[in-house]
Design a protein around this motif. Structure first.
Motif, short mmCIF file in Angstrom:
data_model
loop_
_atom_site.label_atom_id
_atom_site.label_comp_id
_atom_site.label_asym_id
_atom_site.label_seq_id
_atom_site.Cartn_x
_atom_site.Cartn_y
_atom_site.Cartn_z
N LEU A 32 31.02 38.99 37.88
CA LEU A 32 32.24 38.48 38.52
C LEU A 32 31.88 37.73 39.80
O LEU A 32 30.90 38.05 40.43
N PRO A 33 32.68 36.76 40.22
CA PRO A 33 33.83 36.24 39.49
C PRO A 33 33.39 35.40 38.29
O PRO A 33 32.30 34.86 38.29
N HIS A 87 40.18 31.00 39.53
CA HIS A 87 40.12 29.97 40.57
C HIS A 87 40.99 28.77 40.27
O HIS A 87 41.54 28.16 41.17
N LEU A 114 38.12 40.05 42.69
CA LEU A 114 37.07 39.67 41.73
C LEU A 114 37.62 39.17 40.39
O LEU A 114 36.92 38.49 39.65
N LYS A 136 40.02 37.04 39.99
CA LYS A 136 40.88 35.92 40.32
C LYS A 136 40.50 34.70 39.47
O LYS A 136 39.33 34.43 39.26
N THR A 183 31.03 38.61 45.21
CA THR A 183 30.60 38.71 43.81
C THR A 183 30.52 40.19 43.44
O THR A 183 30.54 41.07 44.31
N ASP A 239 33.13 33.43 48.31
CA ASP A 239 33.71 34.46 47.43
C ASP A 239 32.78 35.67 47.36
O ASP A 239 31.57 35.52 47.35
#
Length: 213
Positions: A162-163, A76, A72, A74, A173, A171
């Motif tokens: 998050l993210p 991108h 979470l 990260k 969340t 992804d």
């Protein structure tokens, strides 16, 4: 008979030498929460941002899954970890709201949540990637205790979705909650409290929960 006696003497000598060594560990007694944090695994090092201030912060894992943090938090664009987390919302420390956080932690157990201890980053302390994040222009670097006292005064936890920048594709969340010292956060610091006797240093307890589908 003789060998046995000498054996016995040898044994008492051994136990004596052990008792002599014990006080050494006493001198290593942890003095404060920052030292206690050093005994935990470092999960994140960076800047918490609120309005125009940024607060260099280290987060060490108290319980939960490191994978949640790595997933979470990260970045991108770089593929590495985020170095900055902006608090955009607040959660009042009301019992129903705290019950909801507790419910989400239970739902996320064992590997959909993480609880971290946040303390002031050492000046010039390197992050997990070896470099400390650069402060953006327009942001004033301040001590974490200023953020703690702000949240205490507002009787609220800081909240970050998050993210950061929204989820892309598949992804996962989640939410990050930053709690100032309060009854809710103290439940995660019982072993620190036993070790140190009292928690005088300003700190926060960070809860990260992954949204369950």
């Amino acid at each position: 008979m003789l060998p046995r006696d000498s054996e016995r003497n040898h044994r008492t000598g051994e136990s004596e030498s052990k008792t002599h060594e014990e006080p050494k560990s006493e001198t290593k007694k942890l003095k404060n929460l920052s030292e206690y944090a050093q005994t935990l695994q470092l999960a994140w090092n960076g800047l918490l941002v609120l309005k125009n201030s940024c607060f260099p912060t280290s987060m060490h894992i108290l319980e939960g899954d490191l994978g949640v943090i790595n997933g979470l938090l990260k970045d991108h664009s770089s593929g590495g970890k985020l170095t900055q987390l902006k608090i955009a919302q607040r959660l009042r420390l009301d019992q129903p709201k705290l019950d909801e956080v507790t419910r989400r932690i239970k739902q996320g157990s064992p590997n959909g949540y993480a609880v971290l201890l946040a303390t002031q980053s050492a000046p010039g302390g390197a992050g997990a990637e070896g470099t400390f994040p650069v402060v953006e222009p327009g942001l004033q670097r301040r001590l974490l205790r200023n953020l703690v006292s702000y949240l205490k005064q507002k009787q609220a936890a800081g909240v970050i979705s998050l993210p950061v920048g929204g989820a892309k594709g598949r992804d996962s969340t989640g939410m990050l909650y930053a709690f100032p010292p309060c009854e809710f956060s103290q439940q995660y610091l019982q072993s620190a409290l036993r070790t140190l006797g009292k928690l005088e240093e300003e700190h926060m307890v960070i809860v990260i929960v992954k949204d369950t589908a």
